[in-house]
Design a protein around this motif. Sequence first.
Motif, PDB file in Angstrom:
ATOM      1  N   THR A 196      13.982   3.259   8.934  1.00  0.00           N
ATOM      2  CA  THR A 196      12.751   2.483   9.099  1.00  0.00           C
ATOM      3  C   THR A 196      11.514   3.251   8.628  1.00  0.00           C
ATOM      4  OG1 THR A 196      12.542   3.224  11.384  1.00  0.00           O
ATOM      5  CG2 THR A 196      13.656   1.113  11.008  1.00  0.00           C
ATOM      6  N   GLU A 197      11.646   4.549   8.367  1.00  0.00           N
ATOM      7  CA  GLU A 197      10.487   5.321   7.883  1.00  0.00           C
ATOM      8  C   GLU A 197       9.992   4.809   6.532  1.00  0.00           C
ATOM      9  OE1 GLU A 197      14.001   6.993   5.946  1.00  0.00           O
ATOM     10  OE2 GLU A 197      13.609   6.619   8.050  1.00  0.00           O
ATOM     11  N   VAL A 198      10.838   4.126   5.773  1.00  0.00           N
ATOM     12  CA  VAL A 198      10.420   3.589   4.483  1.00  0.00           C
ATOM     13  C   VAL A 198       9.321   2.533   4.660  1.00  0.00           C
ATOM     14  CG1 VAL A 198      12.124   1.724   4.282  1.00  0.00           C
ATOM     15  CG2 VAL A 198      11.312   2.856   2.230  1.00  0.00           C
ATOM     16  N   PHE A 199       9.283   1.908   5.828  1.00  0.00           N
ATOM     17  CA  PHE A 199       8.285   0.869   6.087  1.00  0.00           C
ATOM     18  C   PHE A 199       6.952   1.448   6.542  1.00  0.00           C
ATOM     19  CE2 PHE A 199      12.386  -1.138   7.634  1.00  0.00           C
ATOM     20  CZ  PHE A 199      12.674  -1.732   6.429  1.00  0.00           C
ATOM     21  N   THR A 200       6.962   2.651   7.063  1.00  0.00           N
ATOM     22  CA  THR A 200       5.753   3.200   7.681  1.00  0.00           C
ATOM     23  C   THR A 200       5.186   4.435   6.984  1.00  0.00           C
ATOM     24  OG1 THR A 200       7.118   4.492   9.213  1.00  0.00           O
ATOM     25  CG2 THR A 200       6.397   2.316   9.966  1.00  0.00           C
ATOM     26  N   ARG A 201       5.884   4.950   5.991  1.00  0.00           N
ATOM     27  CA  ARG A 201       5.397   6.176   5.350  1.00  0.00           C
ATOM     28  C   ARG A 201       4.070   5.910   4.621  1.00  0.00           C
ATOM     29  NH1 ARG A 201      10.118   6.292   0.778  1.00  0.00           N
ATOM     30  NH2 ARG A 201       9.108   4.830  -0.621  1.00  0.00           N
ATOM     31  N   ALA A 202       3.292   6.940   4.464  1.00  0.00           N
ATOM     32  CA  ALA A 202       1.956   6.823   3.868  1.00  0.00           C
ATOM     33  C   ALA A 202       2.007   6.370   2.412  1.00  0.00           C
ATOM     34  CB  ALA A 202       1.216   8.148   3.991  1.00  0.00           C
ATOM     35  N   ASP A 203       3.029   6.773   1.684  1.00  0.00           N
ATOM     36  CA  ASP A 203       3.112   6.440   0.258  1.00  0.00           C
ATOM     37  C   ASP A 203       4.071   5.273  -0.012  1.00  0.00           C
ATOM     38  OD1 ASP A 203       5.442   7.801   0.891  1.00  0.00           O
ATOM     39  OD2 ASP A 203       5.557   8.801  -1.060  1.00  0.00           O
ATOM     40  N   ARG A 204       4.168   4.337   0.924  1.00  0.00           N
ATOM     41  CA  ARG A 204       5.092   3.217   0.732  1.00  0.00           C
ATOM     42  C   ARG A 204       4.720   2.422  -0.513  1.00  0.00           C
ATOM     43  NH1 ARG A 204       3.281  -0.258   6.006  1.00  0.00           N
ATOM     44  NH2 ARG A 204       1.386  -1.135   5.116  1.00  0.00           N
ATOM     45  N   LYS A 205       5.732   1.873  -1.156  1.00  0.00           N
ATOM     46  CA  LYS A 205       5.543   1.169  -2.426  1.00  0.00           C
ATOM     47  C   LYS A 205       5.152  -0.291  -2.242  1.00  0.00           C
ATOM     48  CE  LYS A 205       8.647   4.281  -4.718  1.00  0.00           C
ATOM     49  NZ  LYS A 205       9.868   4.517  -5.419  1.00  0.00           N
ATOM     50  N   VAL A 206       5.424  -0.849  -1.093  1.00  0.00           N
ATOM     51  CA  VAL A 206       5.104  -2.251  -0.819  1.00  0.00           C
ATOM     52  C   VAL A 206       3.664  -2.329  -0.347  1.00  0.00           C
ATOM     53  CG1 VAL A 206       5.659  -4.214   0.662  1.00  0.00           C
ATOM     54  CG2 VAL A 206       7.493  -2.831  -0.307  1.00  0.00           C
ATOM     55  N   GLY A 207       2.819  -3.058  -1.098  1.00  0.00           N
ATOM     56  CA  GLY A 207       1.396  -3.108  -0.783  1.00  0.00           C
ATOM     57  C   GLY A 207       0.875  -4.452  -0.336  1.00  0.00           C
ATOM     58  N   ASP A 208       1.701  -5.494  -0.423  1.00  0.00           N
ATOM     59  CA  ASP A 208       1.280  -6.818   0.031  1.00  0.00           C
ATOM     60  C   ASP A 208       2.506  -7.692   0.272  1.00  0.00           C
ATOM     61  OD1 ASP A 208       2.139  -7.887  -2.481  1.00  0.00           O
ATOM     62  OD2 ASP A 208       0.156  -7.589  -3.347  1.00  0.00           O
ATOM     63  N   LEU A 209       2.278  -8.911   0.753  1.00  0.00           N
ATOM     64  CA  LEU A 209       3.399  -9.789   1.079  1.00  0.00           C
ATOM     65  C   LEU A 209       4.234 -10.159  -0.140  1.00  0.00           C
ATOM     66  CD1 LEU A 209       2.071 -12.272   3.783  1.00  0.00           C
ATOM     67  CD2 LEU A 209       3.950 -10.656   3.983  1.00  0.00           C
ATOM     68  N   ASN A 210       3.602 -10.339  -1.284  1.00  0.00           N
ATOM     69  CA  ASN A 210       4.363 -10.654  -2.498  1.00  0.00           C
ATOM     70  C   ASN A 210       5.336  -9.522  -2.832  1.00  0.00           C
ATOM     71  OD1 ASN A 210       3.079 -13.114  -2.867  1.00  0.00           O
ATOM     72  ND2 ASN A 210       1.470 -12.219  -4.120  1.00  0.00           N
ATOM     73  N   ALA A 211       4.855  -8.293  -2.745  1.00  0.00           N
ATOM     74  CA  ALA A 211       5.710  -7.138  -3.025  1.00  0.00           C
ATOM     75  C   ALA A 211       6.804  -6.998  -1.968  1.00  0.00           C
ATOM     76  CB  ALA A 211       4.865  -5.866  -3.096  1.00  0.00           C
ATOM     77  N   LEU A 212       6.472  -7.311  -0.726  1.00  0.00           N
ATOM     78  CA  LEU A 212       7.468  -7.243   0.344  1.00  0.00           C
ATOM     79  C   LEU A 212       8.581  -8.258   0.097  1.00  0.00           C
ATOM     80  CD1 LEU A 212       8.556  -6.201   3.016  1.00  0.00           C
ATOM     81  CD2 LEU A 212       6.923  -7.710   4.186  1.00  0.00           C
ATOM     82  N   GLU A 213       8.208  -9.481  -0.246  1.00  0.00           N
ATOM     83  CA  GLU A 213       9.227 -10.492  -0.531  1.00  0.00           C
ATOM     84  C   GLU A 213      10.078 -10.079  -1.736  1.00  0.00           C
ATOM     85  OE1 GLU A 213       9.909 -15.146  -1.773  1.00  0.00           O
ATOM     86  OE2 GLU A 213       7.906 -14.532  -1.168  1.00  0.00           O
ATOM     87  N   SER A 214       9.448  -9.567  -2.768  1.00  0.00           N
ATOM     88  CA  SER A 214      10.192  -9.116  -3.946  1.00  0.00           C
ATOM     89  C   SER A 214      11.187  -8.020  -3.582  1.00  0.00           C
ATOM     90  CB  SER A 214       9.240  -8.614  -5.029  1.00  0.00           C
ATOM     91  OG  SER A 214       8.459  -9.665  -5.528  1.00  0.00           O
ATOM     92  N   GLN A 215      10.765  -7.092  -2.738  1.00  0.00           N
ATOM     93  CA  GLN A 215      11.653  -6.001  -2.340  1.00  0.00           C
ATOM     94  C   GLN A 215      12.814  -6.518  -1.501  1.00  0.00           C
ATOM     95  OE1 GLN A 215      11.576  -2.773  -3.436  1.00  0.00           O
ATOM     96  NE2 GLN A 215      13.582  -2.748  -2.476  1.00  0.00           N
ATOM     97  N   VAL A 216      12.549  -7.422  -0.579  1.00  0.00           N
ATOM     98  CA  VAL A 216      13.632  -7.993   0.232  1.00  0.00           C
ATOM     99  C   VAL A 216      14.617  -8.727  -0.673  1.00  0.00           C
ATOM    100  CG1 VAL A 216      14.203  -9.669   2.040  1.00  0.00           C
ATOM    101  CG2 VAL A 216      12.288  -8.089   2.361  1.00  0.00           C
ATOM    102  N   ARG A 217      14.124  -9.435  -1.675  1.00  0.00           N
ATOM    103  CA  ARG A 217      15.005 -10.131  -2.621  1.00  0.00           C
ATOM    104  C   ARG A 217      15.845  -9.135  -3.428  1.00  0.00           C
ATOM    105  NH1 ARG A 217      14.379 -15.454  -2.793  1.00  0.00           N
ATOM    106  NH2 ARG A 217      12.506 -16.318  -1.841  1.00  0.00           N
ATOM    107  N   ARG A 218      15.251  -8.006  -3.848  1.00  0.00           N
ATOM    108  CA  ARG A 218      16.018  -6.975  -4.562  1.00  0.00           C
ATOM    109  C   ARG A 218      17.113  -6.410  -3.665  1.00  0.00           C
ATOM    110  NH1 ARG A 218      11.140  -5.960  -6.988  1.00  0.00           N
ATOM    111  NH2 ARG A 218      10.445  -4.465  -5.420  1.00  0.00           N
TER     112      ARG A 218
END
Length: 107
Positions: free
Chosen positions: A41-63
């Motif tokens: 779960t640290e991937v969701f909370t780290r300072a340099d996370r790659k997901v920056g908005d809901l669109n990117a979050l949805e894209s990542q979940v789809r990947r």
Amino acid sequence: MKAVLIFFSGLLLMQTAVAGGDPANGKKLFAASQCLSCHGTEVFTRADRKVGDLNALESQVRRCDANLPTNWFDDEILDVVAYLNDTYYKFGAATTNAAPAPNAGTQ
């Protein structure tokens, strides 16, 4: 989930609102998935996370869904997005899966 069908230049597009996802169902799906086999779960909370908005979050979940044997339907993906957003990301509501608008006034 709120869905709007749009007919645009001969293409039928589906526009979904992430805010309509069910975070409780998303939590169940996430827990039953193999998501945490690749990362914690640290991937969701780290300072340099790659997901920056809901669109990117949805894209990542789809990947992730495409790379795991989850085979989630669109509404289930949006449920997982809603769960992850409510639990970790805290992004505001946004509309996703929308086609970019054509340049107005140009041909």
